[in-house]
Design a protein around this motif. Structure first.
Motif, mmCIF file in Angstrom:
data_model
loop_
_atom_site.group_PDB
_atom_site.id
_atom_site.type_symbol
_atom_site.label_atom_id
_atom_site.label_comp_id
_atom_site.label_asym_id
_atom_site.label_seq_id
_atom_site.Cartn_x
_atom_site.Cartn_y
_atom_site.Cartn_z
ATOM 1 N N GLN A 32 0.821 -1.210 0.000
ATOM 2 C CA GLN A 32 0.000 0.000 0.000
ATOM 3 C C GLN A 32 0.856 1.262 0.000
ATOM 4 O OE1 GLN A 32 -3.562 -0.028 0.088
ATOM 5 N NE2 GLN A 32 -3.354 2.145 -0.365
ATOM 6 N N VAL A 33 1.865 1.295 0.855
ATOM 7 C CA VAL A 33 2.723 2.475 0.954
ATOM 8 C C VAL A 33 3.528 2.658 -0.336
ATOM 9 C CG1 VAL A 33 4.636 3.529 2.221
ATOM 10 C CG2 VAL A 33 2.861 2.317 3.469
ATOM 11 N N ALA A 34 4.010 1.546 -0.900
ATOM 12 C CA ALA A 34 4.772 1.637 -2.146
ATOM 13 C C ALA A 34 3.883 2.110 -3.292
ATOM 14 C CB ALA A 34 5.392 0.283 -2.477
ATOM 15 N N TRP A 35 2.663 1.637 -3.343
ATOM 16 C CA TRP A 35 1.742 2.020 -4.420
ATOM 17 C C TRP A 35 1.358 3.497 -4.327
ATOM 18 C CZ3 TRP A 35 0.191 0.318 -8.944
ATOM 19 C CH2 TRP A 35 -0.984 0.822 -9.520
ATOM 20 N N GLN A 36 1.085 3.953 -3.103
ATOM 21 C CA GLN A 36 0.663 5.334 -2.909
ATOM 22 C C GLN A 36 1.751 6.304 -3.364
ATOM 23 O OE1 GLN A 36 -2.791 5.104 -2.206
ATOM 24 N NE2 GLN A 36 -2.519 6.486 -0.484
ATOM 25 N N GLY A 37 2.984 6.054 -2.924
ATOM 26 C CA GLY A 37 4.096 6.914 -3.329
ATOM 27 C C GLY A 37 4.057 8.299 -2.747
ATOM 28 N N THR A 38 3.322 8.480 -1.648
ATOM 29 C CA THR A 38 3.202 9.808 -1.038
ATOM 30 C C THR A 38 4.128 9.995 0.158
ATOM 31 O OG1 THR A 38 1.325 8.969 0.253
ATOM 32 C CG2 THR A 38 0.828 10.136 -1.793
ATOM 33 N N ALA A 39 4.905 8.951 0.506
ATOM 34 C CA ALA A 39 5.813 9.030 1.640
ATOM 35 C C ALA A 39 7.223 8.719 1.180
ATOM 36 C CB ALA A 39 5.389 8.049 2.734
ATOM 37 N N SER A 40 8.181 9.500 1.676
ATOM 38 C CA SER A 40 9.577 9.240 1.318
ATOM 39 C C SER A 40 10.508 9.312 2.523
ATOM 40 C CB SER A 40 10.046 10.223 0.236
ATOM 41 O OG SER A 40 9.882 11.561 0.677
ATOM 42 N N THR A 41 10.144 10.078 3.531
ATOM 43 C CA THR A 41 10.973 10.149 4.736
ATOM 44 C C THR A 41 10.521 9.100 5.737
ATOM 45 O OG1 THR A 41 9.537 11.691 5.922
ATOM 46 C CG2 THR A 41 11.154 12.645 4.379
ATOM 47 N N PRO A 42 11.385 8.725 6.693
ATOM 48 C CA PRO A 42 10.963 7.763 7.720
ATOM 49 C C PRO A 42 9.716 8.218 8.475
ATOM 50 C CG PRO A 42 13.343 8.021 7.767
ATOM 51 C CD PRO A 42 12.826 9.051 6.803
ATOM 52 N N GLU A 43 9.614 9.530 8.715
ATOM 53 C CA GLU A 43 8.455 10.047 9.450
ATOM 54 C C GLU A 43 7.173 9.900 8.633
ATOM 55 O OE1 GLU A 43 12.148 11.494 10.948
ATOM 56 O OE2 GLU A 43 11.288 11.741 8.923
#
Length: 398
Positions: A356-367
């Motif tokens: 899900q996180v990989a598909w979304q692509g809206t997060a890049s930092t650990p936080e």
């Protein structure tokens, strides 16, 4: 030499509690015991319609072993009240909790020996394997698939059922020591609490019919409508007979018939793949269901895709290549970190969360990754470990 369960049966002290007086006495003894309470259930879902418990086993130090037939009592809330303040020990709790909760048995503090074994990275986590490794005792699993709705229950079955709980407290103690030594005790507590917080109620009928074996081979709305109609007809008949639906006609027979879309009762009867105990004796019932499906004015479609839900991974490279690249780098990175911690990868992080996180692509930092994992339901210990690994992989992917 007799096996452990045979020796237990030969002692002649196995009794099934099935009267109110016996249950009241058991409640008193359980309340007077000390330490955690080991609990297990035996079901008959391969034989009966429901997944209800047909035997509940309990063991507590200072109290003894109790084999309770829940059928005469409706619920076991008195038992639950007597041990409410104790830790309850289960093995593979998600399998037992739904039937336990139907009886009013719902722990507030739990230790799952299977989950503990997984967190410790043990190669084999079945009860027999864990008991053998930790206690040096070999458990026979000869009755695990038997029909526990049988009455009276044979002594050999009762011996098997009693041992499942009589050894569980010792297993819990050893696993707790290993978790502490490995620095994983807090992880385990978080995982046990997460299991207790889950809604483990059975899926709705609408969800279940779509999970029939072979359903993915049905393409047209008419085929799906026939499969749905057959599934509900079988379900209603199984409920009426109190028989496991698959014992009447297996899933694959229903979907095979739906795929063909038979034009007559005779064509249905001639299908080699339409098999099962009731496939011919109840042919009229199935033919009526097929006719109903063929004229359904609101036929189902293949499960509509939610734009926020990732498609099958095999389609990522074509549909969203940047997400494919993120996943290709993050997946092995998480697996490597899990291996370093002697954890199965799926226990470090639910694979669907990573997709899900990989598909979304809206997060890049650990936080940012941490916030998305938390929203999905990951536990804090998982987030602390996995978020930096995933974020580093995502940066590399760019």
């Amino acid at each position: 030499m007799a096996s452990v369960d045979q020796q237990r049966a030969q002692r002649g002290d196995l009794r099934v509690i099935d009267t109110r007086a016996e249950l009241d006495a058991a409640v008193t003894k359980l309340a007077d015991g000390h330490g955690p309470v080991a609990i297990d259930t035996e079901r008959a879902s391969s034989f009966r319609y429901s997944d209800r418990a047909y035997l509940v086993q309990m063991y507590r130090r200072g109290s003894g072993t109790f084999l309770i037939d829940p059928l005469p009592f409706g619920d076991l809330r008195d038992v639950a009240a007597a041990i409410d303040s104790a830790q309850w020990i289960l093995h593979a709790a998600t399998q037992d909790l739904p039937s336990m909760r139907e009886l009013g048995l719902d722990p507030t503090d739990m230790f799952d020996t299977e989950l503990a074994a997984r967190l410790l990275g043990k190669e084999r986590v079945g009860l027999g394997a864990v008991v053998n490794e930790l206690l040096g005792i070999e458990l026979a699993k000869a009755h695990s698939a038997d029909d526990w709705s049988t009455r009276p229950l044979p002594d050999s079955w009762l011996a098997y059922a009693a041992l499942d709980v009589e050894l569980l407290v010792d297993v819990r103690d050893k696993l707790a020591e290993e978790l502490t030594a490995a620095g994983k005790a807090d992880w385990a507590r978080a995982e046990f609490a997460d299991v207790l917080a889950r809604d483990l109620a059975p899926r709705t009928a609408e969800e279940r019919w779509r999970r029939m074996s072979g359903i993915q081979q049905l393409r047209s709305p008419k085929q799906l409508a026939i499969a749905r109609s057959l599934w509900f007809a079988r379900d209603a008949f199984a409920r009426e007979l109190d028989v496991a639906p698959g014992r009447l006609i297996p899933d694959r027979s229903l979907t095979a018939a739906a795929r063909v879309v038979p034009r007559s009762r005779g064509q249905l009867a001639s299908l080699d793949k339409f098999t099962g105990k009731a496939s011919r004796s109840e042919l009229d019932r199935w033919w009526e269901a097929i006719k109903s499906g063929m004229v359904d004015q609101n036929p189902p479609t293949r499960t509509p895709s939610d734009p926020s839900t990732p498609p099958h991974v095999r389609n990522w490279e074509r549909k969203r290549p940047e997400a494919h690249q993120r996943l290709q780098l993050a997946k092995p990175a998480v697996a490597d970190r899990a291996e370093q911690l002697h954890l199965p990868t799926e226990n470090l992080l639910t694979p669907a969360y990573l997709r899900q996180v990989a598909w979304q692509g809206t997060a890049s930092t650990p936080e940012e990754v941490a916030r998305e994992l938390q929203a999905l339901g990951a536990r804090q210990w998982q987030i602390d470990i996995a978020a930096p690994v995933i974020a580093a992989a995502f940066v590399e992917a760019h």
